[in-house]
Motif scaffolding. Sequence first.
Motif, PDB file in Angstrom:
ATOM      1  N   LEU A   5      48.070  49.352  35.135  1.00  0.00           N
ATOM      2  CA  LEU A   5      49.054  48.819  36.341  1.00  0.00           C
ATOM      3  C   LEU A   5      48.038  48.615  37.618  1.00  0.00           C
ATOM      4  O   LEU A   5      46.800  49.278  37.690  1.00  0.00           O
ATOM      5  CB  LEU A   5      49.943  49.982  36.813  1.00  0.00           C
ATOM      6  N   ARG A   9      51.497  49.858  43.448  1.00  0.00           N
ATOM      7  CA  ARG A   9      52.685  49.255  42.988  1.00  0.00           C
ATOM      8  C   ARG A   9      53.541  49.806  43.511  1.00  0.00           C
ATOM      9  O   ARG A   9      54.007  50.573  44.048  1.00  0.00           O
ATOM     10  CB  ARG A   9      52.213  49.497  41.533  1.00  0.00           C
ATOM     11  N   TYR A  35      54.807  46.471  37.310  1.00  0.00           N
ATOM     12  CA  TYR A  35      54.003  45.660  37.551  1.00  0.00           C
ATOM     13  C   TYR A  35      54.287  44.574  38.788  1.00  0.00           C
ATOM     14  O   TYR A  35      55.337  44.431  39.095  1.00  0.00           O
ATOM     15  CB  TYR A  35      53.599  44.932  36.407  1.00  0.00           C
TER      16      TYR A  35
END
Length: 113
Positions: A5, A9, A35
């Motif tokens: 990731l 995020r 993501y």
Amino acid sequence: MRERLPARRASEVLEFNHIEANGNKSPFTSTIGFYNDGRIGEMFIYAQKADSAIGLICHDAAVLISIALQCGATVEELRASVARTSNDNGRPQSIIGTALDLLADREAEDGKS
């Protein structure tokens, strides 16, 4: 191959209850991370008592769910792999199954399933 990731995020906190066979409700909180394209890539599960046996099991299971998602497993594949009742439309028998249903519902909201 594990798809990591991004360092920064989007995430979302969701609360849910797991209904036990005896009808008791147990509250949990989950944080899911995404993501950049909106796919779910990680999950954390928190019990009311973090250091309890169930809290530690939830923590570890969420780590395994996250790694599986990052290695290409789908939420549907994971959901199909956990214990479900043979009646009640396949209701999850564990907190982990309930958490995976939560992820599936979240994906369906975004149209990503």
